[in-house]
Design an enzyme around this catalytic site. Sequence first.
Site, mmCIF file in Angstrom:
data_model
loop_
_atom_site.group_PDB
_atom_site.id
_atom_site.type_symbol
_atom_site.label_atom_id
_atom_site.label_comp_id
_atom_site.label_asym_id
_atom_site.label_seq_id
_atom_site.Cartn_x
_atom_site.Cartn_y
_atom_site.Cartn_z
ATOM 1 N N GLU B 77 0.868 -1.200 0.000
ATOM 2 C CA GLU B 77 0.000 0.000 0.000
ATOM 3 C C GLU B 77 0.893 1.235 0.000
ATOM 4 O O GLU B 77 1.780 1.348 0.837
ATOM 5 C CB GLU B 77 -0.894 -0.025 1.251
ATOM 6 C CG GLU B 77 -1.567 1.298 1.602
ATOM 7 C CD GLU B 77 -2.463 1.844 0.489
ATOM 8 O OE1 GLU B 77 -3.320 1.099 -0.003
ATOM 9 O OE2 GLU B 77 -2.266 3.027 0.117
ATOM 10 N N ASN B 85 -9.325 4.104 -0.458
ATOM 11 C CA ASN B 85 -10.568 4.833 -0.577
ATOM 12 C C ASN B 85 -11.702 4.172 0.187
ATOM 13 O O ASN B 85 -12.690 4.812 0.531
ATOM 14 C CB ASN B 85 -10.925 4.922 -2.067
ATOM 15 C CG ASN B 85 -11.578 6.209 -2.403
ATOM 16 O OD1 ASN B 85 -10.996 7.260 -2.156
ATOM 17 N ND2 ASN B 85 -12.783 6.147 -2.903
ATOM 18 N N GLY B 90 -18.913 5.376 2.032
ATOM 19 C CA GLY B 90 -20.050 5.686 2.897
ATOM 20 C C GLY B 90 -20.602 4.517 3.697
ATOM 21 O O GLY B 90 -21.528 4.694 4.481
ATOM 22 N N GLY B 91 -20.055 3.316 3.483
ATOM 23 C CA GLY B 91 -20.470 2.183 4.312
ATOM 24 C C GLY B 91 -21.764 1.516 3.887
ATOM 25 O O GLY B 91 -22.341 0.731 4.634
ATOM 26 N N ARG B 337 -27.554 7.279 -10.486
ATOM 27 C CA ARG B 337 -26.592 8.361 -10.313
ATOM 28 C C ARG B 337 -26.327 9.153 -11.587
ATOM 29 O O ARG B 337 -26.224 10.366 -11.569
ATOM 30 C CB ARG B 337 -25.275 7.774 -9.802
ATOM 31 C CG ARG B 337 -25.409 7.275 -8.398
ATOM 32 C CD ARG B 337 -24.137 6.608 -7.909
ATOM 33 N NE ARG B 337 -24.289 6.330 -6.485
ATOM 34 C CZ ARG B 337 -23.376 5.715 -5.749
ATOM 35 N NH1 ARG B 337 -22.243 5.306 -6.305
ATOM 36 N NH2 ARG B 337 -23.577 5.516 -4.467
ATOM 37 N N GLU B 476 -12.418 -1.759 -7.947
ATOM 38 C CA GLU B 476 -12.565 -0.621 -8.858
ATOM 39 C C GLU B 476 -11.513 -0.591 -9.960
ATOM 40 O O GLU B 476 -11.718 0.048 -10.995
ATOM 41 C CB GLU B 476 -12.535 0.694 -8.049
ATOM 42 C CG GLU B 476 -13.010 1.894 -8.862
ATOM 43 C CD GLU B 476 -13.036 3.186 -8.051
ATOM 44 O OE1 GLU B 476 -12.832 3.134 -6.828
ATOM 45 O OE2 GLU B 476 -13.257 4.246 -8.665
ATOM 46 N N ILE B 492 -18.926 -1.774 -2.482
ATOM 47 C CA ILE B 492 -18.469 -2.670 -1.418
ATOM 48 C C ILE B 492 -18.692 -4.110 -1.858
ATOM 49 O O ILE B 492 -17.809 -4.963 -1.723
ATOM 50 C CB ILE B 492 -19.212 -2.375 -0.089
ATOM 51 C CG1 ILE B 492 -18.822 -0.980 0.435
ATOM 52 C CG2 ILE B 492 -18.916 -3.464 0.946
ATOM 53 C CD1 ILE B 492 -19.456 -0.620 1.776
#
Lengths: 512, 512
Positions: B77, B85, B90-91, B337, B476, B492
């Site tokens: 990392e 990220n 936002g979980g 979106r 991603e 997620i």
Amino acid sequence: MSNDNCQKVDVSRRKLLAGGAAAATAMMLGSEASASQINNAISWDKTFDVLVIGSGFAALSAAIEARRKGLDVMIVEKMRVPGGNSTINGGLFAVAGSELQKEEGVEDSVELMVQDMMAAGRGINHPELTRAIAAGSPDAFKFVVECGAKFKPKLSWLGGHSVARTYLTHNASGSGIVRPLVKTARREGVVIRTECKMLNFITNDDKRIIGIQVKDGYRFPDEETGIVKHFKARRGVVLASGGFSRDTKFLSAQDPRLGGVIDSTNQPGATGEALRAAFRIGAVPVQLSLIQLGPWASPDEQGFGVASMFNIQSGFRYGIMVERATGKRFVNELADRKTRADAMIKNVKESGEPDYPIILVDSVGAKACPTLDRCLEYKVVHAFDRLEDLASHYQIPAEGLIESVTAYNEYVKNNDDLELGKPVSTATPIIKPPFYAVRGWPKVHHCMGGVEINPSAQVLHSETFEPIAGLYAAGEVTGGPHGASRLGSCAITDGLVMGRIAGNSVARNDAI
Amino acid sequence: MSNDNCQKVDVSRRKLLAGGAAAATAMMLGSEASASQINNAISWDKTFDVLVIGSGFAALSAAIEARRKGLDVMIVEKMRVPGGNSTINGGLFAVAGSELQKEEGVEDSVELMVQDMMAAGRGINHPELTRAIAAGSPDAFKFVVECGAKFKPKLSWLGGHSVARTYLTHNASGSGIVRPLVKTARREGVVIRTECKMLNFITNDDKRIIGIQVKDGYRFPDEETGIVKHFKARRGVVLASGGFSRDTKFLSAQDPRLGGVIDSTNQPGATGEALRAAFRIGAVPVQLSLIQLGPWASPDEQGFGVASMFNIQSGFRYGIMVERATGKRFVNELADRKTRADAMIKNVKESGEPDYPIILVDSVGAKACPTLDRCLEYKVVHAFDRLEDLASHYQIPAEGLIESVTAYNEYVKNNDDLELGKPVSTATPIIKPPFYAVRGWPKVHHCMGGVEINPSAQVLHSETFEPIAGLYAAGEVTGGPHGASRLGSCAITDGLVMGRIAGNSVARNDAI
């Protein structure tokens, strides 16, 4: 890092062959191998100043320009004959501020052409490239005329353009430009090597492109044919290999809908392997998922065919397009390609099969089509004495169709398409038989995406976003100038203008 | 081609370092160098069975799964702390057919979730990936719960989903999953190496990925820091480095509008260099120009901030969004979106400046927002006793605003949004003060494009479209599962499900 000179020759030879050797170079800071040492290490089959990959508008323009700077230039083309997809292009060539516009009293400017291209491109064009193309269009037109290209004496006003600015070659085909360019190139000493397939780029320790690996004597599509050879480029390589409209797997990766059910207007050789090789030596991939469907094609013939010209020149301008199931118009027939194609592919039957819309025009409007005879001969376009017969042939509800024609004729009369906003100032009503009609369906036509270049046609590297030394690109293999949708008749302009820029840029590069 | 054995060691050492050495291999048919010989040639600083690049949802899941197969695993990392990220996510976690859905009486299925994801994706998703993600969601949920993640006891019904299927972590943040996963990974023996930046992949003559080159001791964003090292991966490398939302130049190449004027919700490290390195060793670039703007962000704070959660949980579901200039609603606040963001960015003033729309909700609707206190504390969301005060604060015509609220309350009462088709069955009218409002503006949120993988998370090569041996990817950094627009709360799911698949796939690979 070790720098064992006694092993230099073979190291260099091998590393040179690496598709991505440029990436390695940054890691070899300790190496003292110079470019010239490396050049001596590989056994080159041929050496030229400039190698051009592809042989369409962009490739030929680049080759001629570089040759005119006194350089030795070779074109490498994998198919049996030169010309690529440009040969079967429709021959429409947008020029901003042309002599013919002055004669016809059309006011135009580079700025207006940029605006039109950006509007079609949904504003995500790389604007500096869009501008370069529009700005270079008048000179590019002169260039091909001087090479012997001939054009019809009247401009076309195509969908998405604010004004009439499009020339059409005398034979209504891109071959009307390709042939004079091939002749010019050969006469002036450009070597054109066909049946020669690009495999990989070759770089040196300075990350510079110094040549290519090819399969010579290759016979498309037989991958077992051809002999591996290495060609050196002292000044650089111009990548002008076109799009990937026939590259089924790569196309599917970008848009799974396009992997088979939707045909392409392109020649079979548009298979994208040179573009993919460029990514492996660091070219930045740009906007690859933006793939244009040509809205003027017909499902009743293969490829671009003859109906496309019928629809472009007559059907969409002087006629209307209606849904088969209702007879109703459903999109401004002169909207840009994306708007039209998106609207058309929504027409599906309950079974999920395409319900092809019908484009029709009367005999006055049909006169604008230079290929009408062939359209009828090939039985793609049909002629009807009465609208009722036309409706019956295509199983359109006659009442709906006649209602649409009547309403449209009224819009033409009042110069105001209240329904769909089509510009009808130069349109004529649909009145005089025979009526001509064709089934329409979009086909994969142009790849907006490709490698990233700057306005000097230099290819940018994905690690630094700086130019890859010795690598230039032009035409459909590049990404950005057309944004989300290329405006019709701007492909020739792109190829010729950026090809000429690439030819001049590579000629300015230092020789190795 | 020459094959000089006495020079093998250095040749191999150097070629190994080439980012694109795989491309070279095909050209070295005469070479007899075996993988094991090459392995002996490079001086590896560390050797693991599995190397994982990145440390978000996908990376942590892959690492834990591979570790549980008894393998030595190291996460690499580049930032100072693990989580990437995912920590500021936002979980929200979509699960098809969860225990909580059964409790709440919500009927759901993998098929329905796939349909929703494909609809948002405009049908250009890679369907086999979409399906793999939806199908793996219940197990992935159990996996993180077993690792210690905690969730709120009520499902959220997000825009674009046919049913309520979204869990929210107990702290309304992705860190509610990341922290338990980091803890689990460490406890079970995964090595997490931070401040270690991936530079290039290393391949052997069999085109197999056998390790990576890194800058160890790197301090973001100082490119002068760190020492170059080479880590070997016996089984393979999992690329899980996330998107490129902060990779300004690459982002601009795909969409020039996003190169600066539009902010991003992502952490600063989302700079895409590992993704770009993957293209240089032949990974197929997929749908890179499909970049998602989050419609729920606010221009009055940086990044994802606190207002995003306010809009997602309260504003869009229980309130309305209106144009500042008119007070009128202009888009279904629960559309997907892309639809919302596209509608919002059309709101510009005559000067060309953004005219930020306003999202408002009453005190009943605001209760659904778990971060309301912070929204008010940070002065991003404001409270008003009367709608007139709210209108005055934001310079909205009060009459237009009140008209919109009145009409909307009527739609809620009749369970039918006649104007914009928002599903209002669970909505409440905007009646009870205080009224809360926030300025909205889209931000770059998610990169739909990336490298092409198959459902086993193997990365495909651009020459063959077959898997690149030893290279896996998840999350991603991959392209395809979400098509043109990722549905909210599926990131997620994607990261966890595909990360777990990648971890199991790499564990099945033969060791070198």
